[in-house]
Design a protein around this motif. Structure first.
Motif, short mmCIF file in Angstrom:
data_model
loop_
_atom_site.label_atom_id
_atom_site.label_comp_id
_atom_site.label_asym_id
_atom_site.label_seq_id
_atom_site.Cartn_x
_atom_site.Cartn_y
_atom_site.Cartn_z
N ILE A 91 0.85 -1.20 0.00
CA ILE A 91 0.00 0.00 0.00
C ILE A 91 0.88 1.25 0.00
O ILE A 91 0.65 2.21 -0.72
CB ILE A 91 -0.93 0.04 1.24
N ARG A 92 1.95 1.17 0.79
CA ARG A 92 2.84 2.32 0.89
C ARG A 92 3.48 2.63 -0.47
O ARG A 92 3.54 3.78 -0.89
CB ARG A 92 3.92 2.05 1.92
N ASP A 93 3.92 1.57 -1.14
CA ASP A 93 4.54 1.77 -2.46
C ASP A 93 3.57 2.40 -3.45
O ASP A 93 3.96 3.21 -4.29
CB ASP A 93 5.03 0.42 -3.01
N GLU A 94 2.28 2.03 -3.32
CA GLU A 94 1.28 2.56 -4.25
C GLU A 94 0.87 3.98 -3.89
O GLU A 94 0.66 4.81 -4.77
CB GLU A 94 0.02 1.68 -4.24
N GLU A 95 0.69 4.24 -2.60
CA GLU A 95 0.04 5.49 -2.19
C GLU A 95 1.00 6.59 -1.74
O GLU A 95 0.64 7.75 -1.73
CB GLU A 95 -0.95 5.23 -1.03
N PHE A 96 2.18 6.19 -1.34
CA PHE A 96 3.03 7.17 -0.69
C PHE A 96 4.20 7.59 -1.57
O PHE A 96 5.05 6.79 -1.90
CB PHE A 96 3.55 6.61 0.63
N LYS A 118 -5.19 6.78 5.38
CA LYS A 118 -6.58 6.36 5.18
C LYS A 118 -6.64 4.93 4.64
O LYS A 118 -7.42 4.11 5.13
CB LYS A 118 -7.26 7.30 4.17
N MET A 119 -5.82 4.66 3.64
CA MET A 119 -5.79 3.33 3.03
C MET A 119 -5.41 2.28 4.06
O MET A 119 -5.96 1.18 4.10
CB MET A 119 -4.76 3.28 1.89
N LEU A 120 -4.43 2.63 4.86
CA LEU A 120 -3.91 1.72 5.88
C LEU A 120 -5.02 1.34 6.86
O LEU A 120 -5.23 0.17 7.16
CB LEU A 120 -2.79 2.46 6.62
#
Ligand code: MN
Length: 379
Positions: free
Chosen positions: A115-120, A138-140
């Protein structure tokens, strides 16, 4: 925990890390010993930026997890948290060796990295960084269903923050910003003030080094004076309580200097210098029963003049994250001091939040997920 955070920076070998692990879990189960062996084997040959063996990291994350929760399944997941991401082991292999529960937690922790790679985005303007950090947070919260996974992630982040000196200053700043915007608010939401305060103070040190220095210098320079004021005040409070029907073994009183980041926020909010922050000191009064909180409150208000605008009764009306404590600010000869009044049980909940359920095994082990689902986290 305080002692551990000081010590963590001085650990440079796997053997030293293992000593701390067995200190935290004196009678480990066979699976925990096995998880340790697998983590060491799987990460063999890998090193951290500091050049030290990689497995020191998961071992110390496991130590922090043990201090927060006492749940050995979580400790095992902490030991194995980077194994699937960074080595050839698969979730299936972990499930076979450690069971579905541990494997699911490791899977969740691996998912966070995705998720971090995608969103951050970790580069770009500050605005872009903050926005993507908010999306990531939020995603987390939306996608990690198991609160235990978030707790282990916070422990992982705390160890990263404790060893940030090994990175260059640009990375230190970026990681600290992420910690302040993403992880400290999650710790707050979960009610784990122990983790939240460390994450905030460590981030603060790297993001605003000059402001940190100002506060640190002032506190260090006045340490003796502040400690004396605290001791005097604590003794007075104890004396009043003993004179008014409390037995010595029925209550505890602690004094402390507030954590740096909260002092910094107060300076910012009020536009004042550290010399002008009047309430650097706080005491905590721990009693047995909720009703005793109010007896203590009455005693404090009759013995010292309260600053009534600052009075908060979170015992009668708990905070959203479950936090219960009475806050009142008192004028004394020693200056202005904040008093927090709570029962032992409320104290555990305030320090460990959701993890208090696992740590103290009282009440329900069902953790209220609603309190972490809240999309509007305050920073
Ligand atoms: Mn990690």
């Amino acid at each position: 925990m305080e002692a551990f955070c000081d010590k963590a920076k001085t650990i440079h070998t796997i053997e030293e890390a293992i000593v701390l692990l067995w200190e935290a879990i004196p009678t480990p189960s066979a699976s925990t010993t096995e998880a340790l062996a697998l983590a060491i084997k799987a990460h063999e040959g890998q090193t951290r930026k500091s050049g030290e063996p990689y497995s020191i990291h998961p071992i110390l994350v496991a130590v922090i997890t043990a201090k927060i929760s006492n749940d050995e399944m979580m400790v095992q997941a902490a030991l194995l948290h980077d194994v699937v991401e960074d080595t050839s082991y698969t979730i299936e292999e972990l499930e076979e060796a450690f069971g579905a529960d541990v494997a699911h937690m490791v899977e969740g922790l691996t998912k966070i990295i995705e998720i971090r790679d995608e969103e951050f985005v970790s580069t770009g303007s500050d605005d872009r960084l903050i926005n993507s950090a908010l999306t990531f947070r939020k995603m987390l919260i939306a996608s990690i269903k198991d609160v235990r996974v978030l707790v282990i992630k916070l422990c992982d982040r705390l160890h990263n923050m404790l060893t940030l000196d090994a990175l260059n200053s640009e990375k230190q700043r970026r990681i600290s910003e992420e910690t302040l915007v993403v992880y400290a608010p999650i710790a707050h939401r979960l009610g784990i003030s122990k983790l939240k305060n460390y994450l905030e103070d460590l981030s603060f040190y790297y993001i605003y080094p000059e402001d940190y220095e100002v506060i640190d210098t002032y506190i260090q320079k006045n340490a003796q004076n502040l400690q004396m004021k605290l001791n005097t005040f604590v003794q007075q409070v104890k004396m009043y309580m003993l004179q008014n029907g409390f037995d010595e073994d029925e209550f505890e009183v602690f004094g402390r200097v507030k954590h740096y980041y909260s002092i910094y926020l107060k300076m910012q909010r009020k536009g004042v210098s550290i010399e002008e922050v009047l309430d650097l000191l706080a005491i905590r009064i721990l009693v047995q029963e909720p009703l005793q909180c109010y007896k203590v409150l009455g005693l404090m208000h009759l013995s010292f003049t309260p600053l009534i605008s600052r009075f908060k009764d979170y015992v009668a009306v708990p905070k959203e994250n479950g936090y219960k404590t009475i806050h009142t600010t008192l004028f004394s000869k020693e200056g202005i001091i904040e008093a927090q009044i709570r029962t032992q049980e409320m104290h555990q909940l305030a320090e460990y939040g959701v993890a208090a359920h696992w740590k103290y095994k009282e009440g329900s082990s069902q953790v209220n997920l609603k309190m972490v689902r809240e999309p509007t986290l305050s920073t």
